[in-house]
Design an enzyme around this catalytic site. Sequence first.
Site, PDB file in Angstrom:
ATOM      1  CB  CYS A  20       6.803  -2.964  16.216  1.00 14.15           C
ATOM      2  SG  CYS A  20       8.484  -2.691  15.618  1.00 14.15           S
ATOM      3  CD  GLU A  74      -2.801  -1.292   2.367  1.00 13.86           C
ATOM      4  OE1 GLU A  74      -3.953  -1.665   2.209  1.00 13.86           O
ATOM      5  OE2 GLU A  74      -2.321  -1.058   3.481  1.00 13.86           O
ATOM      6  CB  CYS A 130       1.223   5.770  11.417  1.00 12.49           C
ATOM      7  SG  CYS A 130       1.847   7.290  10.879  1.00 12.49           S
ATOM      8  CB  SER A 132      10.611   5.968   9.191  1.00 14.38           C
ATOM      9  OG  SER A 132      10.300   5.506  10.479  1.00 14.38           O
ATOM     10  CB  CYS A 187       7.568  -5.746   8.806  1.00 15.60           C
ATOM     11  SG  CYS A 187       8.999  -4.959   9.578  1.00 15.60           S
ATOM     12  CB  CYS A 246       3.163   7.312   3.525  1.00 19.71           C
ATOM     13  SG  CYS A 246       3.709   6.025   4.650  1.00 19.71           S
ATOM     14  CB  CYS A 283       3.494  -2.006  13.876  1.00 15.53           C
ATOM     15  SG  CYS A 283       3.557  -1.853  12.091  1.00 15.53           S
ATOM     16  CD  GLU A 305      13.874  -0.899   9.463  1.00 19.45           C
ATOM     17  OE1 GLU A 305      13.089  -0.508  10.325  1.00 19.45           O
ATOM     18  OE2 GLU A 305      14.702  -0.136   8.918  1.00 19.45           O
TER      19      GLU A 305
HETATM   20  N1  SAH Z   1       9.720   0.066   9.731  1.00 20.11           N
HETATM   21  C1  SAH Z   1       9.963   1.449   9.789  1.00 20.11           C
HETATM   22  C2  SAH Z   1       9.085   2.260   8.860  1.00 20.11           C
HETATM   23  C3  SAH Z   1       7.634   1.871   8.773  1.00 20.11           C
HETATM   24  S1  SAH Z   1       6.657   2.132  10.214  1.00 20.11           S
HETATM   25  C4  SAH Z   1       9.833   1.951  11.213  1.00 20.11           C
HETATM   26  O1  SAH Z   1       9.391   1.193  12.053  1.00 20.11           O
HETATM   27  O2  SAH Z   1      10.244   3.084  11.450  1.00 20.11           O
HETATM   28  C5  SAH Z   1       6.325   3.877  10.129  1.00 20.11           C
HETATM   29  C6  SAH Z   1       5.955   4.538  11.448  1.00 20.11           C
HETATM   30  O3  SAH Z   1       4.631   4.193  11.855  1.00 20.11           O
HETATM   31  C7  SAH Z   1       6.870   4.114  12.568  1.00 20.11           C
HETATM   32  O4  SAH Z   1       7.261   5.195  13.376  1.00 20.11           O
HETATM   33  C8  SAH Z   1       5.981   3.194  13.341  1.00 20.11           C
HETATM   34  O5  SAH Z   1       6.448   3.045  14.618  1.00 20.11           O
HETATM   35  C9  SAH Z   1       4.650   3.888  13.232  1.00 20.11           C
HETATM   36  N2  SAH Z   1       3.520   3.043  13.597  1.00 20.11           N
HETATM   37  C10 SAH Z   1       3.422   1.714  13.442  1.00 20.11           C
HETATM   38  N3  SAH Z   1       2.230   1.263  13.908  1.00 20.11           N
HETATM   39  C11 SAH Z   1       1.550   2.336  14.356  1.00 20.11           C
HETATM   40  C12 SAH Z   1       0.247   2.519  14.940  1.00 20.11           C
HETATM   41  N4  SAH Z   1      -0.591   1.503  15.073  1.00 20.11           N
HETATM   42  N5  SAH Z   1      -0.127   3.774  15.276  1.00 20.11           N
HETATM   43  C13 SAH Z   1       0.716   4.811  15.058  1.00 20.11           C
HETATM   44  N6  SAH Z   1       1.938   4.699  14.518  1.00 20.11           N
HETATM   45  C14 SAH Z   1       2.369   3.475  14.165  1.00 20.11           C
HETATM   46 FE1  SF4 Z   2       8.079  -3.277  10.903  1.00 23.00          FE
HETATM   47 FE2  SF4 Z   2       8.172  -0.594  11.322  1.00 23.00          FE
HETATM   48 FE3  SF4 Z   2       5.918  -2.002  11.810  1.00 23.00          FE
HETATM   49 FE4  SF4 Z   2       8.036  -2.322  13.396  1.00 23.00          FE
HETATM   50  S1  SF4 Z   2       6.837  -0.433  13.096  1.00 23.00           S
HETATM   51  S2  SF4 Z   2       6.750  -3.990  12.561  1.00 23.00           S
HETATM   52  S3  SF4 Z   2       9.702  -2.144  11.927  1.00 23.00           S
HETATM   53  S4  SF4 Z   2       6.883  -1.707   9.811  1.00 23.00           S
END
Ligand code: SAH
Ligand code: SF4
Length: 390
Positions: free
Chosen positions: A147, A123, A372, A230, A143, A136, A150, A199
């Site tokens: 996390c 996406e 996000c 990021s 991934c 974005c 996420c 990532e």
């Molecule tokens: N993998 C990389 C880039 C993609 S995530 C990273 O982790 O930085 C992009 C951003 O969205 C990151 O800062 C991540 O922590 C944030 N993010 C992920 N899940 C989220 C959520 N449910 N609510 C708000 N931000 C979130």
């Molecule tokens: Fe992957 Fe970034 Fe989501 Fe963490 S926040 S699971 S590194 S996409």
Amino acid sequence: MSVSLDIAHENRTAPLTAPGGNARAPLIGLTWPKLQEALVSAGIPEKQARMRAGQLWTAFYHQGLTDFSDITTLSKPLRAEFEERFTLARPEVVTQQISEDGTRKWLIRLASTDPRARAPEVEAVYIPEPGRGTLCISSQVGCTLNCTFCHTGTQKLVRNLTAAEIVAQILIARDALGEWPTPKEGRKITNIVLMGMGEPLYNFDNVKDAIEILSDGEGLSISKRRITLSTSGVVPMIEKVGSEIGCMLAISLHAVNDPTRDLLVPLNKKYPIAELLDACRNFPGLSNARRITFEYVMLKGVNDSKEDAKELVRLLKGIPAKINLIPFNPWPGAPYECSDWEEIETFAEIVNRAGYASPIRTPRGRDIMAACGQLKSESERLKASALTAQ
Ligand code: SAH
Ligand code: SF4
């Protein structure tokens, strides 16, 4: 309300097989030197390759052309020859959704490397704001990092995106927004963030090539100052972002002590906060004009106290930084809640008083799951909803 358009039929990818039965080689996604090499290996005399690469580059990335027959700077026989050998096809756009706040999300189907498996999907999201517009983009399908807050992290890694697939997300967005040829001023897409799925530092070479293409002044012409990568904190690769790519850096910090960050970003067990911040301090090119953005997702009762805010200020001391507070965007089955608005404001105030710009990122496109951390391939989402329905 959101509008969902099924435009799959209008956007068929061109056939990928040449008359002789061989797959036509893609030219999109090749950096300038690689494009020249491809032309030479296709029989273009070396002396001409530079000029031809220039003509093609303008056609692909300045004019946004998708058909060799439209490249009028080339002779007709050459157009036909290129058509036979190469392809300019974009990946298929399965759906475009438009949120009530103007955010757009495209679901893009990529080529499958395994003919028996479903084609992977990613996406890309466009967020218009007054005076700017941010696209974005994703760097991986799924991934590996899991996390816990996420949505993408709940989807297994399917594969890395190629440089072509990363670049194609911008081409697709420009097609949809009618932004060709690349405007000098008044652009709809002014900034790019690699904050979609995946990532980026686990797909470094392709991300690097893609950013080289995006930032080239003769083509898409998005300055590296306006491209932000990021990362969740892949420490050994951070130096290379500065020295080899030269774009802006954002760090997904999200916690101020190791036990909490271990829980939220499991990669922290490998690269704890102190090492991560050391890498930031040594980031090539870091200055007050080129600050690192620290992202901090606000999770109720987990990382949002006044003490956390004060500790954040202490940790970042001496690093030219911006802090981006992100209200947690919920997704089905998520084990967290978003902090209360009051907590977020108090947190922001402490950080502001310490002299950091700390905008609270307004959630955008939540109604189309485009905010996000809400991104996940549609096929995966369907699988998940089938499971919860059982
Ligand atoms: N993998 C990389 C880039 C993609 S995530 C990273 O982790 O930085 C992009 C951003 O969205 C990151 O800062 C991540 O922590 C944030 N993010 C992920 N899940 C989220 C959520 N449910 N609510 C708000 N931000 C979130
Ligand atoms: Fe992957 Fe970034 Fe989501 Fe963490 S926040 S699971 S590194 S996409």
